[in-house]
Design an enzyme around this catalytic site. Sequence first.
Site, PDB file in Angstrom:
ATOM      1  N   LYS A  53      -4.499  -9.882   1.799  1.00  0.00           N
ATOM      2  CA  LYS A  53      -3.606 -11.039   1.851  1.00  0.00           C
ATOM      3  C   LYS A  53      -4.141 -12.084   2.830  1.00  0.00           C
ATOM      4  O   LYS A  53      -4.155 -13.281   2.537  1.00  0.00           O
ATOM      5  CB  LYS A  53      -2.185 -10.601   2.235  1.00  0.00           C
ATOM      6  CG  LYS A  53      -1.498  -9.851   1.095  1.00  0.00           C
ATOM      7  CD  LYS A  53      -0.229  -9.142   1.519  1.00  0.00           C
ATOM      8  CE  LYS A  53       0.302  -8.300   0.358  1.00  0.00           C
ATOM      9  NZ  LYS A  53       1.414  -7.410   0.738  1.00  0.00           N
ATOM     10  N   GLN A  97       4.804  -5.981   6.050  1.00  0.00           N
ATOM     11  CA  GLN A  97       4.265  -5.019   5.091  1.00  0.00           C
ATOM     12  C   GLN A  97       5.117  -3.745   5.083  1.00  0.00           C
ATOM     13  O   GLN A  97       5.391  -3.169   6.125  1.00  0.00           O
ATOM     14  CB  GLN A  97       2.804  -4.687   5.450  1.00  0.00           C
ATOM     15  CG  GLN A  97       2.106  -3.808   4.445  1.00  0.00           C
ATOM     16  CD  GLN A  97       1.955  -4.463   3.073  1.00  0.00           C
ATOM     17  OE1 GLN A  97       1.599  -5.632   2.962  1.00  0.00           O
ATOM     18  NE2 GLN A  97       2.249  -3.712   2.019  1.00  0.00           N
ATOM     19  N   ASP A 120       8.130 -13.289   0.438  1.00  0.00           N
ATOM     20  CA  ASP A 120       8.136 -12.091  -0.406  1.00  0.00           C
ATOM     21  C   ASP A 120       9.358 -12.087  -1.331  1.00  0.00           C
ATOM     22  O   ASP A 120       9.401 -11.358  -2.313  1.00  0.00           O
ATOM     23  CB  ASP A 120       8.200 -10.833   0.483  1.00  0.00           C
ATOM     24  CG  ASP A 120       6.913 -10.030   0.426  1.00  0.00           C
ATOM     25  OD1 ASP A 120       6.114 -10.251  -0.498  1.00  0.00           O
ATOM     26  OD2 ASP A 120       6.725  -9.174   1.314  1.00  0.00           O
TER      27      ASP A 120
END
Length: 283
Positions: A53, A97, A120
């Site tokens: 990422k 994460q 997200d």
Amino acid sequence: MPAQIIDGNALSRQIRAEVAQRAAALTARGTRPGLAVVLVGEDPASQVYVRNKVKACEESGLHSVLERYPATLSEAELLERIDALNLDPAIHGILVQMPLPRHINPHRVIEAISTRKDVDGYSTLSAGELMTQLPGFRPCTPYGCMKLIESTGFDLRGKHAVVIGRSNTVGKPMALLLLQANATVTVCHSATPDLGLHTRQADVVVAAAGRRDMLTADMVKPGALVIDVGINRNDAGKLCGDVDFAGVSQVAGWITPVPGGVGPMTIAMLLVNTVEAAERAAR
Ligand code: NAD
């Protein structure tokens, strides 16, 4: 005739090039889009994901910060860091994460992220925005699946779409996005007794269960569009999806491969959400 392969690598490259242009334009106006990626603990798969990422951000001209913390970090300390990132004007997107160590409540952490920076799209507010069709951040994986479908020119209006899986991050938002595109949607899950009964009627199947070879050729309507979200390993240790690619690609009209299908799109859509967050902040 064998199915057309939907190339997620090629489409994600195109989307990332568009992101790079938007990022350059914003940077020229004094706002460089920035993503903070927070990793707690040493999970090996998570380490690979966060590295990818951050690398993708750099390649598209976005500013990125990787914050790594030991698994002993307390929930209160993590929430403090998120508060600081919420207030940081150089950061437009925050990604924590998953999975987090067991002593940290993931819901509390996700809810602590400012909705303006929830790239997200996992918070209850972002989920509500999706549900009610308000502008907001769509979860990256289903958002990427929609782009893959769009890239084929397939018109979803009035078509029957079957989603296999009902997770909050993939299956459920996927079903809502298909519904918004005017498909008639069926959601199948672990308690669905006869999966094939549903998939055989489907014009579109999105497989997101995490069970390799779950969708076989006899379960697919000829000409259907098949999106394979699953990430599994076969007996030889090679990456594979939920779809028996060799068999289904002889029946389907379109199919995504694993790897090279949904995976690269998930990262591309994270960049899209981050640049979008920065554009909104700069307005
Ligand atoms: P999850 O474990 O949270 O959910 C799996 C879902 O599948 C559940 O809703 C369950 O009811 C359903 N399911 C399980 N067995 C089933 C069966 N036999 N028949 C029908 N339904 C069944 O997983 P998730 O986070 O939604 O991810 C699903 C898969 O997608 C995993 O393999 C994951 O690794 C992969 N994934 C890939 C990406 C990507 O970028 N390519 C991103 C996210 C998830």
